[in-house]
Design a protein around this motif. Structure first.
Motif, PDB file in Angstrom:
ATOM      1  N   THR A 250       1.252  -1.408  -0.049  1.00  0.00           N
ATOM      2  CA  THR A 250       0.419  -0.275  -0.282  1.00  0.00           C
ATOM      3  C   THR A 250       1.173   1.673   0.299  1.00  0.00           C
ATOM      4  OG1 THR A 250       0.578  -0.082   2.411  1.00  0.00           O
ATOM      5  CG2 THR A 250      -1.957  -0.908   0.660  1.00  0.00           C
ATOM      6  N   SER A 251       2.221   0.937  -0.310  1.00  0.00           N
ATOM      7  CA  SER A 251       3.407   2.114  -0.240  1.00  0.00           C
ATOM      8  C   SER A 251       3.411   2.130  -1.358  1.00  0.00           C
ATOM      9  CB  SER A 251       4.263   1.899   0.888  1.00  0.00           C
ATOM     10  OG  SER A 251       5.049   2.778   0.483  1.00  0.00           O
ATOM     11  N   GLY A 252       3.703   3.336  -2.457  1.00  0.00           N
ATOM     12  CA  GLY A 252       4.363   3.380  -3.733  1.00  0.00           C
ATOM     13  C   GLY A 252       3.379   2.599  -4.691  1.00  0.00           C
ATOM     14  N   GLY A 253       4.539   2.276  -5.491  1.00  0.00           N
ATOM     15  CA  GLY A 253       3.763   1.283  -6.548  1.00  0.00           C
ATOM     16  C   GLY A 253       3.859   1.699  -7.820  1.00  0.00           C
ATOM     17  N   ARG A 254       4.732   2.819  -8.157  1.00  0.00           N
ATOM     18  CA  ARG A 254       5.050   3.153  -9.613  1.00  0.00           C
ATOM     19  C   ARG A 254       5.048   2.519 -10.891  1.00  0.00           C
ATOM     20  NH1 ARG A 254       7.312   9.056  -9.565  1.00  0.00           N
ATOM     21  NH2 ARG A 254       5.096  10.603  -8.636  1.00  0.00           N
ATOM     22  N   LEU A 255       5.030   2.492 -11.453  1.00  0.00           N
ATOM     23  CA  LEU A 255       5.201   1.819 -13.154  1.00  0.00           C
ATOM     24  C   LEU A 255       6.751   2.674 -13.391  1.00  0.00           C
ATOM     25  CD1 LEU A 255       1.607   1.555 -14.794  1.00  0.00           C
ATOM     26  CD2 LEU A 255       3.075  -0.206 -13.814  1.00  0.00           C
ATOM     27  N   PHE A 256       7.849   1.250 -14.045  1.00  0.00           N
ATOM     28  CA  PHE A 256       9.012   1.206 -13.823  1.00  0.00           C
ATOM     29  C   PHE A 256       9.206   0.820 -15.427  1.00  0.00           C
ATOM     30  CE2 PHE A 256       9.102   3.627  -9.622  1.00  0.00           C
ATOM     31  CZ  PHE A 256      10.199   4.885 -10.419  1.00  0.00           C
ATOM     32  N   GLY A 257      10.260   1.173 -15.985  1.00  0.00           N
ATOM     33  CA  GLY A 257      10.500   0.783 -17.891  1.00  0.00           C
ATOM     34  C   GLY A 257       9.895   1.200 -18.765  1.00  0.00           C
ATOM     35  N   GLY A 258       9.995   0.484 -19.829  1.00  0.00           N
ATOM     36  CA  GLY A 258      10.105   0.945 -20.653  1.00  0.00           C
ATOM     37  C   GLY A 258      10.642   2.164 -21.252  1.00  0.00           C
ATOM     38  N   PHE A 259      11.042   2.045 -22.554  1.00  0.00           N
ATOM     39  CA  PHE A 259      11.992   2.727 -23.251  1.00  0.00           C
ATOM     40  C   PHE A 259      11.518   4.326 -23.423  1.00  0.00           C
ATOM     41  CE2 PHE A 259       9.174   2.615 -26.756  1.00  0.00           C
ATOM     42  CZ  PHE A 259       8.939   3.590 -27.268  1.00  0.00           C
TER      43      PHE A 259
END
Length: 436
Positions: A250-259
């Protein structure tokens, strides 16, 4: 882009080139690159025998890991050279990380990894150039590697191209990071092991659906007219991971990656095309304080929440200080890192903080409670639903934390979906702007 960002992390640092982490899932995907890997393995085994580095023959399983590691290292180095990335690749030499069983550990990692690095870097081999960090008590040792002379020669002989190297669709996509130890200067947070639940399995299923969708998307990048230097990237790199923080889901959860996240703002806004159309960036505004208003069960005032009387020219600084106040657990006694320059020489942190509190009395008691990561989780839930909704509408969207890029013809539909989704999750009205 108005992001919820911890004060300790620079927000506008996408212009900086950095060494990138080793991708242990790359592999030789053609006869050209496979021939390079086969020859390297043979030469490395001969080198071991010549210098008597290995007393006993490896077990079949260990030899398989050895071969896999060599393949991954060479393939990632070849990919690195082909996209003309200006910096190096950093790899870990930590036995604690390489030897433990973990859902995060790639198959190419083992306690033999540093040994294989050193073997490939021997002058007689020259597959890798490496800079080994000096040992520092308490700090994890890392090494920066680059393609060596022999590898570059073999790539030229085999006429290796970018499609000759591919990436296994493996690796954990739901990442949990633990809280940093405030008393340990060298603690970088690290990854937390966890048992799967219905929640984590649902999150992973959502990311799988999104990744499969983006893998098939029609994306194109046109560098014409974009100033140099250009960011090095591979347009096939589209796989996203969702990173949770503080040891809880329930903390953070952002999406990372992808050019597209690697591109500078002006590059993606000028050169990126989705489904044959110019890509347009839609950005949530003042997302941190707006979510905080919702958490306080209050409605934000009309207009730009960062625009304050007496500080109109210091909006960027107000944004960073306010973000720090949302993440902090104690009162600020100094300007956040690289923030002082955004204010006048006469401005004092105490005066700035007091003015922010005075201008936002309805959420004053929600500052300094460490709610930033919780607010970031709400933001991430919003973005996941936005992406899945756009997917159902057959509109390709590329996420950039609290923004998305969509085809120009889909701006109105995407904006309406973003506003509706934000209202339902944050319980306050959001703002969405068309950037660039």
């Amino acid at each position: 882009m108005d992001q919820i960002t911890p004060a300790a992390v620079d927000q506008d640092d996408e212009e900086q080139e950095r060494d990138r982490p080793f991708n242990a899932y790359r592999f030789a995907a053609s006869e050209n690159t496979s021939a390079i890997v086969r020859e390297a393995i043979s030469l490395l085994l001969n080198c071991e025998a010549h210098f008597r580095l290995k007393k006993n023959k490896r077990r079949a399983k260990d030899q398989q890991t050895f071969d896999l590691t060599v393949d991954a290292l060479l393939s990632d180095l070849m990919h690195h050279h082909l996209i003309e990335y200006p910096m190096g690749i950093y790899v870990t030499r930590s036995n604690r990380e390489l030897g433990k069983k973990s859902r995060y550990r790639p198959p190419a990692y083992s306690k033999m990894f540093p040994y294989i690095l050193d073997l490939m870097a021997k002058p007689e081999m020259a597959y890798i150039d490496q800079d080994v960090a000096a040992p520092v008590e308490g700090a994890a040792r890392s090494t920066v590697i680059r393609p060596g002379r022999r590898l570059l020669d073999r790539m030229m002989e085999q006429e290796v191209e970018i499609d000759d190297v591919e990436e296994h669709p493996q690796g954990e996509t739901i990442i949990l990071k633990r809280t940093k130890d405030a008393n340990d200067y060298w603690d970088e947070g690290g990854l937390e092991e966890y048992d799967d639940t219905e929640v984590t399995e649902r999150y992973r299923s959502e990311i799988t659906d999104i990744n499969d969708w983006l893998a098939a998307a029609e994306l194109r990048f046109n560098p014409t007219g974009i100033s140099w230097p250009h960011t090095a990237f591979d347009i096939r790199s589209r796989r996203l991971r969702r990173i949770f923080t503080q040891g809880r889901f329930t903390s953070g959860g952002r999406l990372f990656g992808g050019f597209w996240q690697e591109l500078r703002k002006h590059e993606r806004r000028q050169g990126l095309y989705i489904s044959g159309e110019k890509a347009v960036e839609l950005d949530y505004g003042q997302v941190g304080p707006r979510i905080l208003y919702g958490m306080a069960d209050q409605q934000p005032p009309f207009g730009d929440l960062y625009a304050m009387p007496g500080y109109y020219q210091q909006r960027a600084g107000i944004k960073r200080v306010m973000s720090a106040m949302i993440f902090a657990s104690d009162m600020l006694d100094r300007f956040p890192k690289e923030t002082k320059s955004l204010f006048r020489r006469s401005d004092k942190i105490g005066e700035v903080v007091s003015e922010i509190e005075r201008w936002h009395p309805l959420i004053r008691d929600h500052f300094y409670r460490g709610l930033g990561h919780d607010a970031q989780f709400i933001e991430s839930q919003v973005m996941i639903e936005v992406l899945l909704t756009l997917k159902d509408r057959d509109i390709v969207a590329l996420p950039i934390h609290d923004a998305v890029m969509v085809p120009a013809s889909a701006v109105s539909v995407a904006r309406a979906i973003m506003l509706d989704t934000f209202q339902r999750h944050a319980h306050v009205e959001g703002t969405v702007t068309v950037e660039g």
